[in-house]
Enzyme design. Structure first.
Site, PDB file in Angstrom:
ATOM      1  N   LYS A   1     -13.582 -15.389 -25.700  1.00  0.00           N
ATOM      2  CA  LYS A   1     -14.421 -14.607 -24.794  1.00  0.00           C
ATOM      3  C   LYS A   1     -13.597 -14.007 -23.648  1.00  0.00           C
ATOM      4  O   LYS A   1     -13.717 -12.815 -23.334  1.00  0.00           O
ATOM      5  CB  LYS A   1     -15.558 -15.483 -24.239  1.00  0.00           C
ATOM      6  CG  LYS A   1     -16.522 -15.962 -25.321  1.00  0.00           C
ATOM      7  CD  LYS A   1     -17.690 -16.728 -24.754  1.00  0.00           C
ATOM      8  CE  LYS A   1     -17.310 -18.108 -24.268  1.00  0.00           C
ATOM      9  NZ  LYS A   1     -16.875 -19.006 -25.358  1.00  0.00           N
ATOM     10  N   THR A   2     -12.757 -14.823 -23.030  1.00  0.00           N
ATOM     11  CA  THR A   2     -11.911 -14.322 -21.947  1.00  0.00           C
ATOM     12  C   THR A   2     -10.928 -13.281 -22.462  1.00  0.00           C
ATOM     13  O   THR A   2     -10.702 -12.247 -21.817  1.00  0.00           O
ATOM     14  CB  THR A   2     -11.128 -15.482 -21.292  1.00  0.00           C
ATOM     15  OG1 THR A   2     -12.046 -16.464 -20.821  1.00  0.00           O
ATOM     16  CG2 THR A   2     -10.285 -14.982 -20.132  1.00  0.00           C
TER      17      THR A   2
ATOM     18  N   ASP B   1     -16.835 -16.182 -15.894  1.00  0.00           N
ATOM     19  CA  ASP B   1     -16.877 -17.237 -16.899  1.00  0.00           C
ATOM     20  C   ASP B   1     -17.956 -18.259 -16.530  1.00  0.00           C
ATOM     21  O   ASP B   1     -18.298 -18.410 -15.348  1.00  0.00           O
ATOM     22  CB  ASP B   1     -15.510 -17.917 -16.984  1.00  0.00           C
ATOM     23  CG  ASP B   1     -15.332 -18.708 -18.270  1.00  0.00           C
ATOM     24  OD1 ASP B   1     -16.183 -18.578 -19.167  1.00  0.00           O
ATOM     25  OD2 ASP B   1     -14.339 -19.443 -18.383  1.00  0.00           O
TER      26      ASP B   1
ATOM     27  N   THR C   1     -21.256 -20.505 -22.803  1.00  0.00           N
ATOM     28  CA  THR C   1     -21.361 -21.373 -23.977  1.00  0.00           C
ATOM     29  C   THR C   1     -22.814 -21.766 -24.223  1.00  0.00           C
ATOM     30  O   THR C   1     -23.117 -22.366 -25.255  1.00  0.00           O
ATOM     31  CB  THR C   1     -20.528 -22.651 -23.774  1.00  0.00           C
ATOM     32  OG1 THR C   1     -20.936 -23.298 -22.557  1.00  0.00           O
ATOM     33  CG2 THR C   1     -19.040 -22.311 -23.677  1.00  0.00           C
TER      34      THR C   1
ATOM     35  N   ARG D   1      -8.150 -21.578 -29.758  1.00  0.00           N
ATOM     36  CA  ARG D   1      -7.523 -22.285 -28.630  1.00  0.00           C
ATOM     37  C   ARG D   1      -6.973 -23.629 -29.079  1.00  0.00           C
ATOM     38  O   ARG D   1      -5.874 -24.031 -28.687  1.00  0.00           O
ATOM     39  CB  ARG D   1      -8.540 -22.484 -27.501  1.00  0.00           C
ATOM     40  CG  ARG D   1      -7.939 -23.194 -26.267  1.00  0.00           C
ATOM     41  CD  ARG D   1      -9.006 -23.464 -25.222  1.00  0.00           C
ATOM     42  NE  ARG D   1      -9.541 -22.219 -24.709  1.00  0.00           N
ATOM     43  CZ  ARG D   1     -10.673 -22.127 -24.003  1.00  0.00           C
ATOM     44  NH1 ARG D   1     -11.397 -23.226 -23.781  1.00  0.00           N
ATOM     45  NH2 ARG D   1     -11.098 -20.954 -23.558  1.00  0.00           N
TER      46      ARG D   1
END
Length: 337
Positions: free
Chosen positions: A65-66, A110, A159, A218
């Site tokens: 997402k980032t 975020d 999330t 990640r």
């Protein structure tokens, strides 16, 4: 000294993570539907020479997402300003941030589901009409001051999009939900990252990492960094299949990607013998935060069919009991729970 070393190690890890992030859509692996949609919307906004509509990116942590927010800013050719909802303590923090944004800047927030409700109210007018009203003073002398804002793009990452109010969600013109990655996509990501890190890797080792990475880039990159250490100490620097298997086993990551905490969660639920268990109870048993259970561990366990989510709580599936070597309990009539 130990704390300083730990902080330095975390900073180094963060720096490495940043270098592994793609900067263009063309380099971003996976999330094809989301990526294609965003490319169309970005190209259209550039043709109109206007700010991109606001974007809401939702999905489990670690899916990109980032990275996508940064790519959007890069592809748009505009500035990028990133922050996190827990950092914004007072309305003045948000107002100051919005008022300082240059035109068409991408503002990334975020964990946007953790914004206080009052902040959402401020953002309604900011997102729709690019102004914000701030209350000044109290009582009879109370008044509001209007701040005009330059057109900007708000990209929120969450999330848990279910925690956002419906009016707030509706103000994001481009909602996009990210999904878990396939083993093939993660293998490509591992190979790309290994080249950037200058860590040679065998094709079989890349597949092994991908298979144990919980379908999350990640985690795949984190495991790759650890296996690079194993390869440098126990080999000639090349990450072989044997080194990958040994290192992953020593890290406590099994062939399906479950780690020690996952197994503790499964055992905590199994300990209630088929009776549904609430997240709060699970968190107390395993010594972890409720949010971490729900955001980090639970999505994968549910996706893989180890845990079932019911209105009364969480229960293990037959697959979950098999995973921890237990027999699924039965009811008095002999049927399975």
């Amino acid at each position: 000294m130990a704390a300083a070393r730990k902080e330095q190690q975390e900073n180094d890890e963060e720096d490495i993570e940043k270098t592994l992030r793609p900067r263009r859509f063309a380099d971003f692996v996976g999330q094809e539907r989301v990526k294609e949609n965003l490319q169309v919307y970005v190209q259209a906004a550039k043709k109109r020479n206007s700010a991109l509509d606001h974007v809401l990116l939702s999905g489990p942590p670690g899916l990109g997402k980032t990275t996508l927010a940064r790519i959007i800013a890069e592809e748009m050719g505009v500035g990028y300003q990133g922050t996190s909802a827990p950092i914004l303590k007072k309305p003045g923090d948000l107002v100051g941030l919005l008022a300082s944004l240059p035109e068409r800047t991408v503002l990334f927030i975020d964990e946007i589901h953790r914004l206080p409700a009052a902040f959402e109210e401020y953002l309604y007018s900011a997102m729709e009409d690019f102004f914000i009203d701030v209350a000044v003073d109290q009582g009879p002398s109370a008044r509001s001051v209007k701040f005009n804002l330059k057109p900007f793009t708000l990209i929120g990452a969450t999330t848990r999009d279910g925690l956002l109010s419906r009016p707030f969600q509706d103000r994001f013109g481009i909602p996009q939900k990210l999904s878990f990655y396939t083993a093939e996509e993660l293998t490509l990501i591992v190979k790309r990252s290994s080249k950037i890190m200058e860590a040679p890797i065998e094709a079989a080792a890349a597949k092994e990492i991908a298979a144990r990475a919980r379908k999350t880039p990640r985690i795949a990159n984190r495991l790759l960094r650890r296996l690079r250490d194993w390869a440098e100490v126990e080999g000639d620097g090349t990450i072989t299949l044997a080194i990958a298997q040994k290192g992953l086993d020593r890290e406590g990551v099994d062939e399906t990607g479950l780690d020690a905490m996952d197994r503790r969660i499964l055992n905590a639920i199994a300990g209630h013998h088929g009776v549904p268990v609430g997240v709060k109870t699970i968190a107390v048993i395993v010594g972890e935060e409720e949010d971490t259970i729900e955001d980090v561990y639970e999505p994968f366990l549910i996706q893989e069919g180890f845990v079932l989510k019911t209105p009364r709580g969480r229960v293990l599936s037959a697959k979950g009991y098999e995973k921890i070597g237990l027999i699924m309990p039965t009811k008095a009539d002999g049927t399975l729970f």
